[in-house]
Design a protein around this motif. Structure first.
Motif, short mmCIF file in Angstrom:
data_model
loop_
_atom_site.label_atom_id
_atom_site.label_comp_id
_atom_site.label_asym_id
_atom_site.label_seq_id
_atom_site.Cartn_x
_atom_site.Cartn_y
_atom_site.Cartn_z
N LEU A 217 -8.94 -7.52 17.77
CA LEU A 217 -7.66 -6.98 17.33
C LEU A 217 -6.50 -7.52 18.15
CD1 LEU A 217 -8.44 -3.23 16.60
CD2 LEU A 217 -7.77 -4.97 14.96
N GLN A 218 -6.74 -7.67 19.46
CA GLN A 218 -5.70 -8.25 20.31
C GLN A 218 -5.35 -9.66 19.85
OE1 GLN A 218 -7.05 -8.15 24.33
NE2 GLN A 218 -7.68 -6.03 24.17
N ALA A 219 -6.39 -10.40 19.43
CA ALA A 219 -6.17 -11.79 19.03
C ALA A 219 -5.32 -11.89 17.78
CB ALA A 219 -7.51 -12.48 18.80
N GLN A 220 -5.13 -10.74 17.10
CA GLN A 220 -4.31 -10.78 15.88
C GLN A 220 -2.81 -10.86 16.16
OE1 GLN A 220 -5.65 -8.46 12.21
NE2 GLN A 220 -6.30 -7.19 13.91
N GLY B 131 1.10 -2.36 -3.19
CA GLY B 131 -0.24 -1.91 -3.55
C GLY B 131 -1.26 -3.03 -3.53
N ILE B 132 -2.47 -2.68 -3.88
CA ILE B 132 -3.59 -3.62 -3.82
C ILE B 132 -4.29 -3.63 -5.16
CG2 ILE B 132 -5.72 -4.24 -2.59
CD1 ILE B 132 -4.76 -2.52 -0.26
N THR B 133 -4.61 -4.81 -5.64
CA THR B 133 -5.30 -4.92 -6.92
C THR B 133 -6.75 -4.45 -6.77
OG1 THR B 133 -6.07 -7.18 -6.47
CG2 THR B 133 -3.90 -6.93 -7.52
N PRO B 134 -7.38 -3.99 -7.87
CA PRO B 134 -8.78 -3.55 -7.81
C PRO B 134 -9.71 -4.65 -7.29
CG PRO B 134 -7.78 -2.83 -9.86
CD PRO B 134 -6.78 -3.74 -9.20
N GLU B 135 -9.43 -5.90 -7.65
CA GLU B 135 -10.29 -7.00 -7.19
C GLU B 135 -10.21 -7.14 -5.67
OE1 GLU B 135 -9.21 -7.30 -11.32
OE2 GLU B 135 -7.92 -7.30 -9.53
N LYS B 136 -9.00 -7.05 -5.13
CA LYS B 136 -8.85 -7.17 -3.69
C LYS B 136 -9.42 -5.95 -2.97
CE LYS B 136 -5.47 -8.91 -0.38
NZ LYS B 136 -6.17 -10.21 -0.28
N MET B 137 -9.26 -4.77 -3.57
CA MET B 137 -9.83 -3.56 -2.99
C MET B 137 -11.34 -3.68 -2.82
SD MET B 137 -7.97 -0.75 -2.23
CE MET B 137 -8.94 0.66 -2.73
N ALA B 138 -11.99 -4.29 -3.81
CA ALA B 138 -13.45 -4.42 -3.78
C ALA B 138 -13.92 -5.30 -2.63
CB ALA B 138 -13.95 -4.98 -5.11
N GLY B 139 -13.05 -6.19 -2.15
CA GLY B 139 -13.49 -7.11 -1.09
C GLY B 139 -12.86 -6.86 0.26
N LEU B 140 -12.20 -5.69 0.42
CA LEU B 140 -11.45 -5.46 1.66
C LEU B 140 -12.33 -5.48 2.91
CD1 LEU B 140 -8.76 -2.73 0.93
CD2 LEU B 140 -8.42 -5.11 1.61
N PHE B 141 -13.56 -5.00 2.80
CA PHE B 141 -14.42 -4.92 3.98
C PHE B 141 -15.48 -6.02 4.02
CE2 PHE B 141 -12.73 -0.63 3.52
CZ PHE B 141 -12.32 -0.38 4.81
N GLY C 15 -8.33 -7.93 6.08
CA GLY C 15 -9.67 -7.38 6.23
C GLY C 15 -10.14 -7.19 7.65
N ILE C 16 -9.78 -8.11 8.56
CA ILE C 16 -10.32 -8.02 9.91
C ILE C 16 -9.83 -6.77 10.62
CG2 ILE C 16 -8.48 -9.44 10.93
CD1 ILE C 16 -10.64 -10.52 12.86
N ALA C 17 -8.57 -6.40 10.42
CA ALA C 17 -8.06 -5.17 11.04
C ALA C 17 -8.78 -3.95 10.49
CB ALA C 17 -6.56 -5.05 10.80
N LEU C 18 -8.92 -3.90 9.16
CA LEU C 18 -9.59 -2.76 8.55
C LEU C 18 -11.05 -2.70 8.98
CD1 LEU C 18 -8.13 -2.91 4.93
CD2 LEU C 18 -7.46 -1.39 6.79
N GLN C 19 -11.73 -3.84 9.03
CA GLN C 19 -13.14 -3.86 9.44
C GLN C 19 -13.30 -3.37 10.87
OE1 GLN C 19 -15.56 -7.28 8.79
NE2 GLN C 19 -14.75 -7.68 6.76
N ASN C 20 -12.45 -3.86 11.77
CA ASN C 20 -12.59 -3.48 13.17
C ASN C 20 -12.28 -2.00 13.39
OD1 ASN C 20 -13.44 -5.88 14.34
ND2 ASN C 20 -11.38 -6.71 14.40
N VAL C 21 -11.20 -1.52 12.78
CA VAL C 21 -10.85 -0.11 12.91
C VAL C 21 -11.97 0.75 12.33
CG1 VAL C 21 -9.27 1.70 12.17
CG2 VAL C 21 -8.37 -0.49 12.97
N ASN C 22 -12.42 0.40 11.14
CA ASN C 22 -13.47 1.17 10.48
C ASN C 22 -14.76 1.15 11.31
OD1 ASN C 22 -14.40 2.59 7.96
ND2 ASN C 22 -15.86 0.90 7.96
N GLY C 23 -15.14 -0.02 11.80
CA GLY C 23 -16.37 -0.14 12.58
C GLY C 23 -16.35 0.70 13.84
N ARG C 24 -15.19 0.74 14.52
CA ARG C 24 -15.11 1.50 15.76
C ARG C 24 -15.07 3.01 15.49
NH1 ARG C 24 -10.61 0.52 18.46
NH2 ARG C 24 -9.64 -0.74 16.85
N LEU C 25 -14.43 3.42 14.40
CA LEU C 25 -14.45 4.84 14.04
C LEU C 25 -15.87 5.31 13.77
CD1 LEU C 25 -11.35 5.05 11.66
CD2 LEU C 25 -11.60 6.22 13.87
N VAL C 26 -16.63 4.50 13.03
CA VAL C 26 -18.02 4.86 12.72
C VAL C 26 -18.87 4.85 13.98
CG1 VAL C 26 -20.08 4.13 11.48
CG2 VAL C 26 -17.87 4.09 10.33
#
Length: 399
Positions: free
Chosen positions: A194-197, A329-339, A351-362
């Motif tokens: 995340l820092q690298a972002q 907003g986000i299209t349904p196609e893009k929503m399907a591939g966010l993670f 995606g990388i921000a959402l993946q990292n935040v989601n992964g650490r929450l879990v």
């Protein structure tokens, strides 16, 4: 004579059977003792093979058995010694017995049955016999468990069974501690990702924004430099564990102060934070990446800009946190591939921000606390999640 012989044979068979039953009973008892010891020592050894954890474990084993001494070592030093000999087998000292050094070097169990075989360098050591079992992790032998008796040739087969069982259970616990450490390293690596972002363009634009205020509004330029320094400090050196929501909000405000100075009226921010939610704990760099995504991919892609709302409120045993924008907003196609990995590797970087935040929450709180995203084209996006309420007891109004 036939009857007497038959009776004698029957008594002999019953005697042998009773001996086997007694042996099985003792073995079952010893197995239960080993299991009870493992359960009591689990909270300590899950922290790894340290002086503190092994001291607690050694005391528990000594308390639950009739052994005269129990010790733990790593590859080079005594970690813990409880019972007879603890006056000279002290934690932090170099290994004092030849048998221990040989067991660690060979990786095989050693059973020295005399004082001479133990080979303690301390004069007058009373330890007469021992069973020394190497402790292992994936990389190999990392230490040893040692059970002692004062009497020479005093180690019994049941002592050996106990040592074998404990060593196996302790090695498994040490493997789990290694997995915990690896999970911690993974979380730290995700924070580094995340820092690298921090995009070079953001720093370039932030510096240019400050530069533009130096002549026209020096006080604003000074405030923006302070906010930029605060933002960079938190990104470069985030906390290693959990942080409060209040700290995360300060990080967001430092970031937003720069973006609002740069984009002016195109960026509007609203906070709806209950005071009682401010003390809840969450992983560092959780909120700011979500706010940044809302700005970059939600409202700044529109000429007129838009509004980002950050909300948090206590709901039962959890705090519900939400980042909402009224952007494209986000299209349904893009929503399907966010993670997905493909989205994480894309140039847009959503995606990388959402993946990292989601992964650490879990990783910290479990799957019930994962990110939830609601969006539709031209209707904005809402990203929400929950964290355990923890110490949040106060209730207050929106700030």
């Amino acid at each position: 004579m036939i009857l007497v012989n038959a009776l004698g044979l029957a008594l002999f068979v019953e005697l042998v059977a009773s001996l086997f039953r007694e042996q099985e009973r003792f073995a079952a008892f010893q197995a239960q003792v080993a299991l009870d010891i493992a359960l009591r020592t689990l909270p300590f050894l899950r922290g790894g093979l340290t002086a503190a954890s092994t001291t607690q474990a050694a005391r528990i084993i000594l308390e639950m058995t009739d052994l005269d001494a129990v010790a733990f070592t790593d590859q080079a030093t005594i970690l813990a010694h409880a019972g007879v000999g603890e006056d000279h087998h002290r934690p932090g000292m170099a290994l004092m017995t030849d048998a221990t050094r040989e067991a660690l070097a060979s990786g095989r169990i050693a059973a020295p049955l005399t004082r001479g075989e133990i080979g303690c360098t301390a004069e007058g050591c009373r330890l007469g016999s021992a069973i020394i079992v190497p402790l292992r992790r994936e990389e190999g032998v990392v230490g040893a468990l040692k059970l002692y008796r004062i009497k020479e040739n005093g180690i019994t087969p049941l002592d050996m069974e106990l040592a074998h069982g404990l060593a196996h259970l302790f090695s498994s616990q040490l493997e789990l501690s290694q997995l915990d450490e690896q999970k911690k390293l993974v979380r730290e690596a995700e924070i580094r990702a995340l820092q690298a972002q921090i995009h070079p363009h953001f720093l370039f634009n932030a510096i240019n924004t400050v530069k533009s205020f130096i002549r026209t509004d020096p006080s604003t330029a000074s405030e923006l430099l302070i906010k930029l320094a605060e933002f960079l400090r938190r990104n470069i050196s985030p906390a290693g564990g959990l942080v409060t929501l209040a700290a995360e909000l300060e990080h967001c405000r430092a970031y937003l102060a720069i973006e609002m100075a740069r984009f002016g009226d195109r960026v509007r921010i609203a906070y709806r934070i209950e005071e009682g939610a401010l003390d809840c704990l969450l992983p560092p760099l959780t909120l700011q990446p979500l706010v940044e995504n809302a700005l970059r991919h939600g409202i700044l892609t529109r000429e007129e800009g838009g509004e980002v709302t950050v909300a948090a409120r206590r709901v039962g045993d959890v705090v519900a946190i939400q980042v909402q924008d009224n952007g494209v907003g986000i299209t349904p196609e893009k929503m399907a591939g966010l993670f997905t990995e493909k989205e994480a590797d894309s140039d847009e970087g959503v995606g990388i921000a959402l993946q990292n935040v989601n992964g650490r929450l879990v990783a910290f709180f479990g799957k019930e606390h994962l990110l939830r995203i609601e969006s539709a084209p031209a209707r904005g996006t809402t990203v929400s999640f929950t964290v355990p309420a923890g110490s949040t007891e106060r209730k207050g109004s929106d700030q």
